[in-house]
Design a protein around this motif. Structure first.
Motif, PDB file in Angstrom:
ATOM      1  N   GLU A 140     -34.137  53.202  12.412  1.00  0.00           N
ATOM      2  CA  GLU A 140     -33.210  52.496  11.521  1.00  0.00           C
ATOM      3  C   GLU A 140     -32.365  53.448  10.677  1.00  0.00           C
ATOM      4  O   GLU A 140     -31.149  53.313  10.596  1.00  0.00           O
ATOM      5  N   LYS A 141     -32.981  54.410  10.022  1.00  0.00           N
ATOM      6  CA  LYS A 141     -32.249  55.375   9.208  1.00  0.00           C
ATOM      7  C   LYS A 141     -32.710  56.785   9.570  1.00  0.00           C
ATOM      8  O   LYS A 141     -33.552  57.376   8.887  1.00  0.00           O
ATOM      9  N   PRO A 142     -32.168  57.339  10.670  1.00  0.00           N
ATOM     10  CA  PRO A 142     -32.630  58.648  11.135  1.00  0.00           C
ATOM     11  C   PRO A 142     -32.272  59.765  10.165  1.00  0.00           C
ATOM     12  O   PRO A 142     -31.229  59.728   9.502  1.00  0.00           O
ATOM     13  N   ILE A 143     -33.137  60.756  10.085  1.00  0.00           N
ATOM     14  CA  ILE A 143     -32.880  61.964   9.291  1.00  0.00           C
ATOM     15  C   ILE A 143     -32.830  63.134  10.263  1.00  0.00           C
ATOM     16  O   ILE A 143     -33.834  63.476  10.891  1.00  0.00           O
ATOM     17  N   VAL A 144     -31.663  63.740  10.419  1.00  0.00           N
ATOM     18  CA  VAL A 144     -31.472  64.856  11.351  1.00  0.00           C
ATOM     19  C   VAL A 144     -31.527  66.166  10.577  1.00  0.00           C
ATOM     20  O   VAL A 144     -30.882  66.314   9.538  1.00  0.00           O
ATOM     21  N   LYS A 145     -32.318  67.102  11.110  1.00  0.00           N
ATOM     22  CA  LYS A 145     -32.466  68.398  10.458  1.00  0.00           C
ATOM     23  C   LYS A 145     -32.117  69.523  11.422  1.00  0.00           C
ATOM     24  O   LYS A 145     -32.192  69.372  12.639  1.00  0.00           O
ATOM     25  N   THR A 146     -31.755  70.684  10.850  1.00  0.00           N
ATOM     26  CA  THR A 146     -31.415  71.865  11.637  1.00  0.00           C
ATOM     27  C   THR A 146     -32.658  72.732  11.809  1.00  0.00           C
ATOM     28  O   THR A 146     -33.726  72.438  11.282  1.00  0.00           O
ATOM     29  N   ASN A 164     -26.740  51.439  16.237  1.00  0.00           N
ATOM     30  CA  ASN A 164     -27.738  52.433  16.628  1.00  0.00           C
ATOM     31  C   ASN A 164     -27.110  53.781  16.981  1.00  0.00           C
ATOM     32  O   ASN A 164     -27.781  54.659  17.513  1.00  0.00           O
ATOM     33  N   VAL A 165     -25.819  53.947  16.704  1.00  0.00           N
ATOM     34  CA  VAL A 165     -25.113  55.207  16.983  1.00  0.00           C
ATOM     35  C   VAL A 165     -24.701  55.847  15.661  1.00  0.00           C
ATOM     36  O   VAL A 165     -24.095  55.203  14.801  1.00  0.00           O
ATOM     37  N   TRP A 166     -25.033  57.135  15.523  1.00  0.00           N
ATOM     38  CA  TRP A 166     -24.739  57.893  14.304  1.00  0.00           C
ATOM     39  C   TRP A 166     -23.979  59.167  14.663  1.00  0.00           C
ATOM     40  O   TRP A 166     -24.172  59.734  15.746  1.00  0.00           O
ATOM     41  N   TYR A 167     -23.112  59.622  13.749  1.00  0.00           N
ATOM     42  CA  TYR A 167     -22.314  60.825  13.969  1.00  0.00           C
ATOM     43  C   TYR A 167     -22.596  61.847  12.865  1.00  0.00           C
ATOM     44  O   TYR A 167     -22.807  61.472  11.707  1.00  0.00           O
ATOM     45  N   PHE A 200     -21.635  66.094  16.750  1.00  0.00           N
ATOM     46  CA  PHE A 200     -22.591  65.507  17.679  1.00  0.00           C
ATOM     47  C   PHE A 200     -22.765  64.028  17.347  1.00  0.00           C
ATOM     48  O   PHE A 200     -22.386  63.559  16.255  1.00  0.00           O
ATOM     49  N   SER A 201     -23.319  63.286  18.299  1.00  0.00           N
ATOM     50  CA  SER A 201     -23.660  61.885  18.055  1.00  0.00           C
ATOM     51  C   SER A 201     -25.108  61.665  18.470  1.00  0.00           C
ATOM     52  O   SER A 201     -25.642  62.373  19.327  1.00  0.00           O
TER      53      SER A 201
END
Length: 583
Positions: free
Chosen positions: A468-474, A490-493, A461-462
């Motif tokens: 600035e420093k996103p933290i993605v959680k499940t 501003n795009v993270w994978y 996913f993107s």
């Protein structure tokens, strides 16, 4: 077996060789006073050996051993036994290996591999770096090999499931079943090799829903049942301002379609100089004169023809531009012939000429639509809405500040309605309006390669976010490692490996509203589509000249200790030789 002498740092040969010759020349010049004596020639030879040993230390000589190629056959799921027998007849005593996911290794002597069947998983390609591989593709499996639909939709809209069925059996039926088990659409398959189809259903309730594509034979027996996840949100009604230099059929039918969806519409059409016609739908009457930021703040989308845009007064144009950049207003430009060749400094779209005046859209097949003789130039910041079957951009938009400015090269789309194809017309325009009309400024936006995910398989996913420093959680509160795009900060994978079936959720810790819902299914579902993708990926990876040309030729570097010893001996002799003569 033949051995070839080479250098590990062969790119430095010319530089190192030139320096070595220069040093040798300086030494010869220094000893030129003894020219003609045997001592001169001995020292010249010894100095040459010393310089050569230094060059060898830098260049690192090695021996490349080229031996007879050893071939093997790798059997993957769905391989054809006749292909296997044919290869074994041509290549006597060839090794036959069986592919196991995530458990792939080759003996060192195997350097040429034939792959049969549906191919290996893309994440196992790394195991073939030292082998020359050639993939012999299997015939396309029977079943749905391609499909496309919008898995995020709104209440009141329809889900349009477009797919391609390979090698169907005549008389079998495809059914679209809703979450309650009710069949909402169906079709009968014919004996075509490649059958395109479209199934649709109305979405009435908000939530995460699982539809099913079911195949039954002529006797009603279920042959397959594959899930179709859909995330349904509450419908959003937009307030839209339509500005036209003169009334057109395109605007008339678009206005009627948007009104039927419940959107609030105000239409301002120029009749003659200084005279305008105003129409109001689903909203109260409100006089619209010159554009101002205050007036535009009430609207989510402005639909304006290119002529009216070019002839806006300076104050009106600045008000429109600022409303887009600052307030997140959406603008849809209806093109004319001059639009493609003149600068439109609110969207800055660039076009290239195209001889065709009709197009078949990728997501709306089997129907040609009239268009201008241009195409969007595929630039870095252009975001496509529609593409043709050749993946060229037909409708697109550009982010301008907080808002979006879009356009399309399609024209006279109302003819679809006159031809009785209202489904295609609605599908076409709903995509455009939804992309441009969302005034809500989101801090985070998700994108994935599909809504159907399988257990223990990678899900990529993107995330486009202003954080600035996103933290993605499940759903299970596990954090996912992200990598930042090298060009777009501003795009993270990210990639996750779900281990449980059912609906799952990704969310951003710094923004609880930034969520993404997806369905995890068993690997038994959508087998045909999975095999089709594997075949494409294997053909793309293996059947290229770069991969086929690889040969297993291990390099054996020569120990540089010998060159250090040679240099010490030569330099020691050159240092001692003058002292020995004096004594």
């Amino acid at each position: 077996m033949t051995d070839t002498f080479t250098f590990l740092n062969d790119e430095l040969i010319w530089k190192v060789g030139s320096i070595g010759l220069l040093l040798w020349g300086v030494f010869i010049w220094k000893e030129s006073s003894e020219y003609g004596s045997y001592r001169f020639w001995i020292k010249v030879i010894v100095s040459l050996l010393a310089i050569v040993s230094l060059m060898a230390i830098v260049l690192q000589p090695a021996i490349s051993s080229s031996r007879k190629s050893t071939k093997a056959i790798l059997l993957t799921n769905g391989y054809n036994k006749s292909q296997l027998d044919s290869l074994k007849k041509v290549h006597k005593k060839i090794k036959v290996l069986t592919y196991e996911v995530n458990n792939l290794s080759f003996e060192n002597e195997v350097d040429s591999i034939f792959l049969l069947g549906y191919g290996v998983e893309p994440f196992d390609f790394e195991h073939f770096k030292n082998q020359s591989g050639y993939y012999i593709p299997e015939n396309l499996p029977s079943g749905i090999v391609q499909f496309d639909y919008n898995h995020q939709n709104f209440v009141g809209k329809s889900i349009m499931f477009h797919g391609v069925y390979s090698n169907p059996k005549k008389g079998n039926r495809l059914l679209l079943e809703d979450p309650g088990g009710v069949t909402v659409d169906s079709l009968v398959l014919t004996s075509e090799v490649r059958r395109e189809f479209l199934l649709k259903a109305k979405l009435n309730i908000k939530g995460n829903h699982t539809f099913y594509i079911i195949e039954k034979d002529s006797l009603g027996e279920v042959l397959s049942k594959d899930p179709v996840p859909v995330v349904v949100e509450e419908a959003k009604f937009l307030k839209i301002l339509m500005l036209n230099n003169f009334p057109t059929f395109e605007t008339k039918y678009l206005k009627n379609y948007l009104t039927s969806l419940g959107h609030e519409i105000i239409v301002k059409s120029k009749l003659t100089k200084g005279r305008y016609k105003f129409e109001y739908f689903n909203t109260e009457k409100s006089r619209i004169g010159a554009l101002t930021e205050k007036k535009l703040k009430d609207f989510d989308l402005v639909v304006i023809d290119a002529f009216s845009l070019r002839n806006l007064g300076r104050k009106s144009f600045l008000a429109l531009e600022n409303s887009v950049k600052v307030n997140g207003l959406g603008v849809l430009i209806q093109p004319d012939n001059n639009f493609f060749s003149t600068s439109n400094n609110i969207g800055d779209f660039v076009f290239v000429r195209d001889k065709n005046n009709e197009v078949t859209l990728k997501d709306l097949p089997k129907k040609k639509v009239t268009k201008n003789t241009f195409l969007f130039k595929n630039e870095f910041e252009i975001l496509p809405i529609h593409k043709n079957i050749d993946k060229e951009i037909i409708s697109a938009y550009r982010r301008v500040g907080n808002g979006r400015v879009g356009a399309t090269i399609l024209e006279n789309t109302y003819e679809l309605l006159l031809q009785g194809d209202s489904v295609m017309y609605k599908q076409l325009w709903s995509g455009v309006i939804e992309k441009l009309g969302n005034r809500e400024i989101k801090t985070s936006q998700w994108q994935s390669n599909g809504a159907v995910v399988q257990v223990d398989r990678p899900f990529d996913f993107s995330l486009r976010t202003s954080i600035e420093k996103p933290i993605v959680k499940t759903s299970n509160e596990y954090s996912i490692s992200l990598r930042q795009d090298i060009n777009l900060k501003n795009v993270w994978y990210g990639t996750t490996y779900p281990i449980e079936q059912g609906w799952h959720k990704l969310w951003v810790e710094q923004d609880s509203t930034a969520t993404f819902n997806y369905l995890v299914t068993d690997s038994l579902y959508w087998k045909s589509q999975k095999h089709y993708k594997n075949i494409e990926e294997n053909i793309r990876y293996f059947n290229t000249s770069s991969i086929k040309a690889q040969v297993n030729q291990p390099l054996q570097p020569i120990n540089t200790l010998w060159f250090y010893l040679l240099f010490l001996m030569c330099s020691g002799f050159l240092w001692l030789e003058p002292k020995m003569i004096k004594d």
